[in-house]
Design an enzyme around this catalytic site. Structure first.
Site, PDB file in Angstrom:
ATOM      1  N   GLU A  96     -40.359  22.352 -32.162  1.00  0.00           N
ATOM      2  CA  GLU A  96     -39.455  21.314 -32.624  1.00  0.00           C
ATOM      3  C   GLU A  96     -40.186  19.977 -32.688  1.00  0.00           C
ATOM      4  OE1 GLU A  96     -36.029  21.545 -30.059  1.00  0.00           O
ATOM      5  OE2 GLU A  96     -35.127  23.095 -31.299  1.00  0.00           O
ATOM      6  N   CYS A 109     -41.914  12.319 -32.442  1.00  0.00           N
ATOM      7  CA  CYS A 109     -42.232  13.044 -31.210  1.00  0.00           C
ATOM      8  C   CYS A 109     -42.791  14.405 -31.594  1.00  0.00           C
ATOM      9  CB  CYS A 109     -40.978  13.176 -30.356  1.00  0.00           C
ATOM     10  SG  CYS A 109     -41.259  13.987 -28.764  1.00  0.00           S
ATOM     11  N   CYS A 116     -44.032  25.935 -22.647  1.00  0.00           N
ATOM     12  CA  CYS A 116     -44.741  25.093 -21.683  1.00  0.00           C
ATOM     13  C   CYS A 116     -45.018  25.902 -20.424  1.00  0.00           C
ATOM     14  CB  CYS A 116     -43.898  23.854 -21.343  1.00  0.00           C
ATOM     15  SG  CYS A 116     -44.782  22.582 -20.401  1.00  0.00           S
ATOM     16  N   CYS A 120     -40.993  22.141 -15.313  1.00  0.00           N
ATOM     17  CA  CYS A 120     -40.313  20.994 -14.715  1.00  0.00           C
ATOM     18  C   CYS A 120     -38.812  21.279 -14.728  1.00  0.00           C
ATOM     19  CB  CYS A 120     -40.628  19.712 -15.486  1.00  0.00           C
ATOM     20  SG  CYS A 120     -42.386  19.282 -15.463  1.00  0.00           S
ATOM     21  N   CYS A 123     -36.216  19.743 -17.295  1.00  0.00           N
ATOM     22  CA  CYS A 123     -36.602  19.790 -18.709  1.00  0.00           C
ATOM     23  C   CYS A 123     -36.248  21.136 -19.320  1.00  0.00           C
ATOM     24  CB  CYS A 123     -38.109  19.540 -18.833  1.00  0.00           C
ATOM     25  SG  CYS A 123     -38.721  19.555 -20.529  1.00  0.00           S
ATOM     26  N   CYS A 348     -34.778  13.516 -25.264  1.00  0.00           N
ATOM     27  CA  CYS A 348     -35.883  13.767 -24.334  1.00  0.00           C
ATOM     28  C   CYS A 348     -35.487  14.832 -23.324  1.00  0.00           C
ATOM     29  CB  CYS A 348     -36.237  12.462 -23.623  1.00  0.00           C
ATOM     30  SG  CYS A 348     -37.628  12.598 -22.512  1.00  0.00           S
TER      31      CYS A 348
END
Length: 372
Positions: A96, A109, A116, A120, A123, A348
């Site tokens: 994305e 962004c 990933c 985290c 997230c 975010c």
């Protein structure tokens, strides 16, 4: 796509162009790709017809595939992009990319990985396992997709000085410093003054704290640095950013103090997501100021953006304002990031690219319905 100038010349040499033509031909192709935004060699009329045909046989300069584009009520745009799979008839992985228009600027962004490795806990991307690193071409390709959609190439009639994408943030899916070589090469292409021409002072790389790579990033990439800090003690940060168990806060901040080129004109941005009753007390604010003493810094406070199943709540707005006020009075710029694109899961910490996922609007609608 995504080859640096030296790499492009090497590719043309392997293709069979005479050495004395390499620099000129590389420049002509570079202009076609990054100044005019061409997607085929046919439009590169500075090259002979036979050479254009031969290049088209040997190289691919087509765009990445846009699966969907969503537009938020606040103007944010999000593209779900499918990458090549390398296997016929098998769909490739997806990433994305998000465009955030603001007064006087437009920020893109960009993702650096599919998924990933860092998990985290606040997230959404961290709930998607790493599939693979992006190539330099796939990183650059996200900017090209955005410029296509925004009509930002000279042939569209837009004044080249009136840019819509003015800033790049490597804050999308993935940890950029775990894909160092490709990120470095992509940003060299993006910042080249004779092509896409985005100054490195308008490019920010965000890392969760891969300490051994931070100095190398300053030396070899040289863009602005952002640190996903989010906590002021190791106990809390271990929970929020598990990478902290390997590189604790003291080591991370020491690497920041040694970042090449660090100055008041090139401050490090410390990102701090505001989580209710987790990291948002005034005592946390006091400790944050103490930790960053002596580091030219800006503190970016991020109201937590919820996602289905997330274990956290956003801090109350009054508490965010108290936190920001304390930091401001301590002498640090501490803007509170306005949540953008929440309605399309483009804010975010909300990015995730499962092929089977429902549209965010459908999911949120279902959750809002009372149970039977």
């Amino acid at each position: 796509m995504g080859l640096t100038r030296p790499q492009l010349m090497e590719a043309l040499a392997r293709f069979g162009l005479p050495e004395k033509q390499l620099r000129m031909r590389a420049g002509q192709i570079w202009t076609g790709l990054y100044t005019r935004g061409l997607t085929s060699f046919e439009g590169m009329t500075a090259l002979s017809k036979d050479l254009r045909a031969a290049l088209a046989e040997a190289f691919d300069i087509s765009r990445l595939e846009v699966v969907t584009e969503q537009k938020s009520v606040d103007g944010t745009r999000q593209w779900l992009i499918r990458l090549p799979s390398g296997v016929p008839s098998v769909p490739g992985p997806e990433i994305e990319t998000v465009y955030i228009p603001e007064e006087g600027r437009g920020t893109l962004c960009i993702s650096s990985q599919v998924g990933c490795t860092l998990t985290c806990t606040f997230c959404h991307t961290g709930t998607q396992k790493l599939v693979r690193n992006l190539t330099a071409g796939e990183i650059v390709g996200q900017l090209l997709v955005a410029r296509d959609a925004l009509g930002e190439w000279p042939d569209s009639g837009r004044n080249n000085d009136d840019r819509l994408v003015t800033n790049i943030v490597m804050m999308g899916m993935g940890e950029p410093l775990y894909n160092f070589d490709n990120v470095r090469d992509a940003l060299e292409v993006i910042s080249d003054g004779e092509g896409l021409s985005l100054s490195k002072r308008r490019i920010t790389l965000s890392t969760s704290g891969v300490v051994p790579m931070i100095e190398k990033a300053g030396e070899e990439i040289g863009c602005m640095l952002a640190i996903s800090l989010h906590a002021v003690n190791d106990e809390t940060r271990n929970r929020l950013v598990p990478l902290n168990k390997k590189y604790p806060i003291s080591e991370l901040l020491e690497a920041c103090r040694n970042y090449p080129g660090l100055s008041n004109a090139r401050r490090i941005t410390f990102e701090y997501v505001m989580l209710k009753d987790v990291n948002d007390s005034i005592e946390d604010a006091k400790e944050l100021v103490r930790l960053l003493k002596g580091i030219p810094a800006k503190i970016n406070l991020i109201p937590f953006n919820p996602w289905p199943g997330s274990p956290y709540e956003c801090s109350d707005w009054a508490q965010i304002e108290k936190f920001a006020d304390f930091i401001n009075r301590a002498g640090y710029a501490s803007p509170v990031r306005t949540p953008r694109g929440r309605d399309i899961m483009a804010a975010c910490g909300q990015l995730k690219s499962e092929t089977v996922k429902k549209r965010a609007s459908e999911r949120f609608k279902q959750e809002a319905q009372p149970s039977a």
